[in-house]
Enzyme design. Sequence first.
Site, PDB file in Angstrom:
ATOM      1  N   ARG A 198      33.372  42.480  35.571  1.00  0.00           N
ATOM      2  CA  ARG A 198      34.697  43.118  35.853  1.00  0.00           C
ATOM      3  C   ARG A 198      34.692  43.605  37.098  1.00  0.00           C
ATOM      4  O   ARG A 198      33.832  44.144  37.720  1.00  0.00           O
ATOM      5  CB  ARG A 198      35.058  43.949  34.706  1.00  0.00           C
ATOM      6  CG  ARG A 198      35.143  43.482  33.490  1.00  0.00           C
ATOM      7  CD  ARG A 198      36.102  42.444  33.084  1.00  0.00           C
ATOM      8  NE  ARG A 198      37.187  42.620  33.410  1.00  0.00           N
ATOM      9  CZ  ARG A 198      38.160  43.070  32.511  1.00  0.00           C
ATOM     10  NH1 ARG A 198      37.749  43.551  31.132  1.00  0.00           N
ATOM     11  NH2 ARG A 198      39.490  43.463  32.520  1.00  0.00           N
TER      12      ARG A 198
ATOM     13  N   PRO B 179      44.516  42.491  26.981  1.00  0.00           N
ATOM     14  CA  PRO B 179      45.628  43.548  27.106  1.00  0.00           C
ATOM     15  C   PRO B 179      44.803  44.961  26.816  1.00  0.00           C
ATOM     16  O   PRO B 179      43.907  45.099  26.136  1.00  0.00           O
ATOM     17  CB  PRO B 179      46.377  43.281  25.800  1.00  0.00           C
ATOM     18  CG  PRO B 179      46.294  41.914  25.692  1.00  0.00           C
ATOM     19  CD  PRO B 179      44.804  41.529  26.107  1.00  0.00           C
ATOM     20  N   GLU B 180      45.458  46.067  27.272  1.00  0.00           N
ATOM     21  CA  GLU B 180      44.909  47.139  27.120  1.00  0.00           C
ATOM     22  C   GLU B 180      45.478  47.931  25.731  1.00  0.00           C
ATOM     23  O   GLU B 180      46.422  47.430  25.443  1.00  0.00           O
ATOM     24  CB  GLU B 180      44.854  48.410  28.521  1.00  0.00           C
ATOM     25  CG  GLU B 180      44.635  47.461  29.641  1.00  0.00           C
ATOM     26  CD  GLU B 180      43.867  48.439  30.652  1.00  0.00           C
ATOM     27  OE1 GLU B 180      43.567  49.592  30.285  1.00  0.00           O
ATOM     28  OE2 GLU B 180      43.577  47.926  31.762  1.00  0.00           O
TER      29      GLU B 180
ATOM     30  N   ASN C 243      40.308  47.718  32.313  1.00  0.00           N
ATOM     31  CA  ASN C 243      39.868  47.949  33.688  1.00  0.00           C
ATOM     32  C   ASN C 243      41.142  48.808  34.601  1.00  0.00           C
ATOM     33  O   ASN C 243      40.673  49.690  35.321  1.00  0.00           O
ATOM     34  CB  ASN C 243      39.873  46.661  34.261  1.00  0.00           C
ATOM     35  CG  ASN C 243      39.159  46.510  35.507  1.00  0.00           C
ATOM     36  OD1 ASN C 243      38.333  47.483  35.777  1.00  0.00           O
ATOM     37  ND2 ASN C 243      39.133  45.108  35.979  1.00  0.00           N
TER      38      ASN C 243
ATOM     39  N   LYS D 249      41.708  48.391  20.850  1.00  0.00           N
ATOM     40  CA  LYS D 249      42.181  46.966  20.908  1.00  0.00           C
ATOM     41  C   LYS D 249      42.345  46.174  19.643  1.00  0.00           C
ATOM     42  O   LYS D 249      42.373  44.871  19.703  1.00  0.00           O
ATOM     43  CB  LYS D 249      41.452  46.151  22.064  1.00  0.00           C
ATOM     44  CG  LYS D 249      41.639  47.082  23.452  1.00  0.00           C
ATOM     45  CD  LYS D 249      40.925  46.144  24.484  1.00  0.00           C
ATOM     46  CE  LYS D 249      40.970  47.085  25.761  1.00  0.00           C
ATOM     47  NZ  LYS D 249      40.163  46.194  26.965  1.00  0.00           N
TER      48      LYS D 249
END
Length: 273
Positions: A258, A2-3, A162, A52
């Site tokens: 990523r 999760p961002e 991302n 986060k």
Amino acid sequence: MPEGHVIHRLASALTESFGGDPVQVTSPQGRFAFEAERLDGSVLTGAEAVGKHLFISFDVPEPALVHIHLGLIGKLFIGPGEPSKGQVRLRITDGRTTAHLHGPQWCRAITRAERDAVVAASGPDPLRADSDPEVGYQRLKRSGKSIAALLMDQKIAAGVGNIFRAEVLFRHRLSPNTPGKDVDRHTWQVIYDDLVGLMHTAVGAGRIDTVVDEHGPDAQGRLPRVDRHGGEVYVYRRAGDPCLVCGRPVRTAMLEGRNMYWCGNCQRRRRAA
């Protein structure tokens, strides 16, 4: 993973649901059982997010905080009804609403001093008014890594993942390969200020939207984007699709494990306009 906007939404939901009330705290899985027994019956005083990281405060002697990091597979559900089954690391309930945590990277009891150490090691969080973007800039300037890699470093910009990384670079037509040491202060401030706006909007909407109206579905006569992440975006997970601005195919490449997304035609700048 999760961002940051998701973690801030969870912190707000925990505070709204349980703040100021005594709660039952258990660990059905057993891996947090000792700590849960100590917290059971105490008052949950509030929750906050830093990037986060999620911190939940209780009115008990130190260690009085639960520190949660969801990692890649962790989930935290908050809502009415019966508690969920399965591998529940932490369960919090007031009898009406239940929060249940599954598969986090971290779930530990910490002191206020330990919380402060986590915050000090983190970069500025665009969703926190007490963050100083200069801290992130000074760390950025010491690195020869690309700006695309550095924006994923939580010591540079806490909470950025991302999606926000890819989208903020596109919105300012910045080359993802620009070394951090070559990013001037103006460009960093433009990036950071845009992240502040984008991430606050995502907190309110519960989804990430980065496309301006002139490039939206209605203006371009196209169908809205359908994706489990939701939201209209320029390049994230649009590899091979036409760029919404120039029509060239969106590119993708692996960067430090990523997927990175960008438009090679639009993103040529090394400095923000």
